[in-house]
Design a protein around this motif. Structure first.
Motif, short mmCIF file in Angstrom:
data_model
loop_
_atom_site.label_atom_id
_atom_site.label_comp_id
_atom_site.label_asym_id
_atom_site.label_seq_id
_atom_site.Cartn_x
_atom_site.Cartn_y
_atom_site.Cartn_z
N PRO A 72 124.60 -6.29 24.86
CA PRO A 72 126.39 -4.97 25.21
C PRO A 72 126.64 -4.00 24.44
CG PRO A 72 126.28 -7.82 24.92
CD PRO A 72 124.70 -7.77 24.17
N ASN A 73 126.69 -3.77 24.79
CA ASN A 73 127.05 -2.32 24.03
C ASN A 73 128.59 -2.62 23.68
OD1 ASN A 73 128.52 0.22 22.63
ND2 ASN A 73 126.97 1.13 23.44
N TRP A 74 129.12 -3.14 23.17
CA TRP A 74 130.75 -3.58 22.73
C TRP A 74 132.03 -2.65 23.93
CZ3 TRP A 74 131.44 -8.28 25.54
CH2 TRP A 74 130.84 -9.40 24.40
N TRP A 75 131.16 -1.98 23.03
CA TRP A 75 132.23 0.25 22.60
C TRP A 75 132.40 0.31 24.48
CZ3 TRP A 75 132.25 4.95 24.76
CH2 TRP A 75 133.32 5.86 23.71
N LEU A 76 130.89 0.43 25.21
CA LEU A 76 130.85 0.44 25.94
C LEU A 76 131.56 -0.51 27.09
CD1 LEU A 76 127.93 2.63 26.58
CD2 LEU A 76 130.02 3.35 26.36
N ILE A 77 132.08 -1.66 26.81
CA ILE A 77 132.69 -2.50 27.72
C ILE A 77 133.79 -2.27 27.69
CG2 ILE A 77 132.63 -5.35 27.82
CD1 ILE A 77 130.04 -5.42 27.40
N GLY A 78 134.79 -2.55 26.42
CA GLY A 78 135.24 -1.81 26.29
C GLY A 78 136.12 -0.25 26.67
N SER A 85 124.46 -2.54 47.20
CA SER A 85 123.57 -1.73 47.00
C SER A 85 123.83 -1.49 45.87
CB SER A 85 122.67 -0.78 47.88
OG SER A 85 123.40 0.21 47.75
N TRP A 86 124.81 -0.28 44.96
CA TRP A 86 124.81 -0.92 43.29
C TRP A 86 124.52 -2.07 42.78
CZ3 TRP A 86 129.28 -1.21 40.89
CH2 TRP A 86 129.30 -0.60 38.99
N LEU A 87 125.70 -2.38 43.56
CA LEU A 87 125.98 -4.01 42.20
C LEU A 87 124.21 -4.91 42.26
CD1 LEU A 87 129.01 -4.82 43.37
CD2 LEU A 87 128.38 -4.03 40.69
N LEU A 88 123.17 -4.49 43.57
CA LEU A 88 122.66 -6.13 43.59
C LEU A 88 121.49 -4.81 42.40
CD1 LEU A 88 121.01 -7.85 44.49
CD2 LEU A 88 120.12 -5.76 46.51
N CYS A 89 120.98 -3.78 43.01
CA CYS A 89 119.90 -3.14 42.10
C CYS A 89 120.35 -3.70 40.08
CB CYS A 89 120.76 -1.60 42.38
SG CYS A 89 119.61 -1.13 44.34
N MET A 90 121.39 -3.31 40.25
CA MET A 90 122.07 -3.20 39.03
C MET A 90 121.47 -4.71 38.38
SD MET A 90 125.56 -1.40 37.53
CE MET A 90 125.22 -1.95 36.28
N TRP A 91 122.03 -5.65 39.33
CA TRP A 91 121.31 -7.03 38.52
C TRP A 91 119.90 -7.10 38.68
CZ3 TRP A 91 124.25 -11.38 37.11
CH2 TRP A 91 122.65 -13.06 36.46
N MET A 102 124.12 -13.41 30.15
CA MET A 102 125.34 -13.56 30.36
C MET A 102 126.09 -12.87 30.40
SD MET A 102 126.46 -16.28 30.79
CE MET A 102 128.32 -17.06 30.79
N ILE A 103 126.35 -11.64 29.48
CA ILE A 103 127.85 -10.94 29.80
C ILE A 103 127.38 -9.62 30.77
CG2 ILE A 103 126.65 -8.74 27.82
CD1 ILE A 103 130.36 -10.23 28.20
N LEU A 104 125.96 -9.76 31.38
CA LEU A 104 126.00 -8.79 32.25
C LEU A 104 126.55 -9.57 33.54
CD1 LEU A 104 124.35 -6.38 34.04
CD2 LEU A 104 122.17 -7.95 33.55
N ALA A 105 126.18 -10.73 34.12
CA ALA A 105 126.57 -11.51 34.66
C ALA A 105 127.82 -11.49 34.54
CB ALA A 105 125.79 -12.79 34.86
N PHE A 106 128.76 -11.67 33.53
CA PHE A 106 130.15 -11.50 34.12
C PHE A 106 130.81 -10.53 34.68
CE2 PHE A 106 134.12 -10.48 31.98
CZ PHE A 106 134.62 -11.69 32.69
N VAL A 107 130.34 -9.14 33.93
CA VAL A 107 130.83 -8.42 34.20
C VAL A 107 130.22 -7.95 35.85
CG1 VAL A 107 130.45 -5.19 34.01
CG2 VAL A 107 130.40 -7.41 31.54
N LEU A 108 128.46 -8.17 35.85
CA LEU A 108 128.79 -7.95 37.78
C LEU A 108 129.53 -8.17 38.35
CD1 LEU A 108 124.78 -7.19 37.72
CD2 LEU A 108 127.06 -5.43 37.63
N GLY A 109 130.02 -10.01 37.89
CA GLY A 109 130.89 -10.30 38.87
C GLY A 109 131.68 -10.36 38.91
N PHE A 110 132.27 -9.78 37.81
CA PHE A 110 134.29 -9.49 37.88
C PHE A 110 134.05 -8.10 38.17
CE2 PHE A 110 136.79 -6.09 35.65
CZ PHE A 110 138.37 -7.16 36.01
N VAL A 111 133.34 -6.83 38.64
CA VAL A 111 132.76 -5.70 39.31
C VAL A 111 132.76 -6.52 41.19
CG1 VAL A 111 132.10 -3.45 40.08
CG2 VAL A 111 132.52 -4.71 37.63
N ALA A 112 131.95 -7.26 41.02
CA ALA A 112 131.85 -7.60 42.94
C ALA A 112 133.31 -8.02 42.95
CB ALA A 112 131.02 -8.24 42.37
N LEU A 113 133.77 -8.70 42.30
CA LEU A 113 135.16 -9.12 42.77
C LEU A 113 136.63 -8.27 42.87
CD1 LEU A 113 135.12 -13.09 40.81
CD2 LEU A 113 134.84 -12.96 43.64
#
Length: 87
Positions: A65-71, A50-56, A1-12
């Motif tokens: 998720p590593n919360w420290w890295l997300i921070g 393509s970077w975002l698509l490959c991550m997905w 779930m957090i991956l989808a949120f982060v990737l969606g945030f980066v895409a936006l």
């Protein structure tokens, strides 16, 4: 779930940056600016997409998720926004 949120945030973020950059380009060209190597821009956009698509596709969605890295990521986003605003 957090991956989808982060990737969606980066895409936006990237979409908003492209819109912002196009507006700035238009304004600068209207004031007599000169754009060099415009043909390279679509390649840059394709690279980011393509970077975002490959991550997905290739990062397991069950990854804990590593919360420290997300921070760190969130903190760096403020630095990116500062850099964009200062340009």
């Amino acid at each position: 779930m957090i991956l989808a949120f982060v990737l969606g945030f980066v895409a936006l973020q990237r979409i908003a940056e492209v819109i912002y950059a196009e507006r700035n380009t238009h304004n600068l060209l209207a004031r007599g600016g000169v754009e060099i190597a415009r043909e390279q821009h679509p390649w840059f956009v394709a690279l980011h997409a393509s970077w975002l698509l490959c991550m997905w596709l290739f990062i397991p969605h069950a990854t804990v998720p590593n919360w420290w890295l997300i921070g760190v990521f969130v903190a760096l986003q403020f630095a990116r926004l500062w850099a964009l605003a200062s340009l």
